[in-house]
Design an enzyme around this catalytic site. Structure first.
Site, PDB file in Angstrom:
ATOM      1  N   VAL A 100       1.112  -1.040  -0.471  1.00  0.00           N
ATOM      2  CA  VAL A 100      -0.085   0.175   0.358  1.00  0.00           C
ATOM      3  C   VAL A 100       0.568   1.146  -0.004  1.00  0.00           C
ATOM      4  O   VAL A 100       2.283   1.305   1.030  1.00  0.00           O
ATOM      5  CB  VAL A 100      -0.538  -0.201   1.176  1.00  0.00           C
ATOM      6  N   LYS A 101       0.951   2.255  -0.902  1.00  0.00           N
ATOM      7  CA  LYS A 101       1.193   3.721  -0.862  1.00  0.00           C
ATOM      8  C   LYS A 101       0.930   4.514   0.054  1.00  0.00           C
ATOM      9  O   LYS A 101      -0.439   4.638  -0.187  1.00  0.00           O
ATOM     10  CB  LYS A 101       1.914   3.449  -2.005  1.00  0.00           C
ATOM     11  N   ILE A 102       2.071   4.941   0.907  1.00  0.00           N
ATOM     12  CA  ILE A 102       1.450   6.113   1.409  1.00  0.00           C
ATOM     13  C   ILE A 102       2.361   7.291   1.566  1.00  0.00           C
ATOM     14  O   ILE A 102       3.309   6.795   1.072  1.00  0.00           O
ATOM     15  CB  ILE A 102       1.787   5.725   3.161  1.00  0.00           C
TER      16      ILE A 102
END
Length: 367
Positions: free
Chosen positions: A138-140
């Site tokens: 998941v890209k944050i």
């Protein structure tokens, strides 16, 4: 030997900075894996906007999901994860063979949440659960509001790709968040093996700085920041703090070079990839750059753990009038705003396609 294979043999992972349904359907991604040593991929709102708007490959999926009552972000998430699950399955043999170090794909949380820590954590939870793939990051974004979300997501066991990092200081903030998350897991008696990468953007530095610099310093800032950050990365991995976590079973958060396609037509189209060859790192490349590297890339000397000439170059650039710290903040803010623009454009494109499909005589859209 192809440069892509040379980089792979060096210990650098080469990931594709693109995904489309066509790449999956026509076997192109499988070919990149087999022939060009591609061992993962990344996505972002701009990539999906171009993919969905670039033809009719997604029309059937959009229509089917419309009939199921989906719209907006919910519909997009289903579309994107369908592609990413397929890509994750293609990379699963790499994931297994490297004991979960490589073979990853990435899905970004909504850019509208960039200033919303709690919302980002909830979105990361939802994407991780919905994806149902162990090799999906998941890209944050590594914004000030994103840093505590990264720590909490790591503590919850969610693999994270920290995006929109530009400076060494921003990278270190992301690395600290990762360490804190792992330390909390160790203290709680949880498995410390939670994967992460920290994505440092390279070429955008030079696009922004070149107009302010003399010709001899053009296209040197991005690489210098990369070298400086690589020194910090190596120092962190040698630190007692990290070694204690490694002894408990933790794995390093790998440094990832992002935005390594060249924007200046007057320089080599493989400049950044050639200059940033280094073990235990990742390089994400657009398709155009992948083809160039496979055809005529010439990886240079492996990056020096001490940063090489980074300090000298950065000092010269600062002397020439570029405020590096201020520019790093602006680049991060501009990057976040660009993803918001792409996100809104993407959702509008999907809505327009829904309307167009309905107008062509398809069944009425579910309300």
């Amino acid at each position: 030997m192809k440069a892509t294979q040379q980089l792979h043999d060096l210990g650098q992972s080469l990931w594709l900075d693109n995904i489309t349904r066509t790449l999956l359907d026509d076997g192109t991604l499988a070919r990149y894996i087999a022939e060009d040593s591609v061992t993962g991929l990344t996505s972002n709102p701009s990539i999906f906007d171009a993919a969905i708007g670039g033809g009719d490959a997604y029309d059937a999926g959009i229509h089917a999901k419309s009939l199921a009552g989906l719209s907006g972000e919910d519909l997009f998430m289903e579309l994107a994860l369908e592609d990413l699950r397929r890509a994750a399955d293609l990379f699963k043999p790499v994931f297994d063979a490297t004991h979960q170090v490589d073979g990853w794909v990435s899905m970004e949380v909504s850019p509208l949440l960039a200033a919303d820590t709690a919302g980002t954590i909830a979105a990361a939870d939802a994407i991780h659960a919905q994806a149902q793939r162990p090799n999906l990051f998941v890209k944050i974004p590594g914004t000030p509001e994103g840093i505590p979300a990264i720590e909490e997501a790591i503590f919850r066991g969610i693999p994270i790709n920290v995006t929109l990092l530009f400076s060494c200081e921003q990278y270190l903030a992301a690395a600290e968040a990762y360490l804190r998350g792992i330390e909390r897991r160790v203290a709680a008696g949880l498995d410390p093996q939670v994967a992460s990468v920290a994505s440092l953007f390279i070429s955008r530095w030079d696009v922004a700085a070149n107009p302010q610099l003399p010709a001899e310093l053009h296209n040197t800032l991005g690489i210098a920041v990369g070298k400086q950050s690589y020194r910090a990365y190596r120092a962190l991995l040698a630190s007692p703090r990290w070694l204690k976590l490694a002894a408990a079973g933790a794995r390093p958060q790998r440094l990832l070079w992002a935005s390594t396609g060249t924007k200046d037509p007057n320089i080599s189209d493989t400049l950044y990839v050639d200059a940033l060859a280094a073990p235990d790192t990742v390089d994400t490349v657009p398709e155009k750059t992948l083809h160039a590297v496979a055809d005529h890339g010439k990886p240079g000397a492996v990056l020096a753990p001490d940063g090489g000439d980074a300090d000298t170059v950065l000092a010269a650039i600062a002397k020439a009038g570029v405020g590096i710290d201020a520019l790093a903040l602006k680049l991060q803010q501009d990057g976040a705003e660009a993803f918001v623009k792409s996100w809104k454009q993407l959702l509008q494109r999907i809505a327009d396609k829904q309307a167009a499909l309905a107008a062509k005589g398809k069944e009425p859209l579910a309300r």
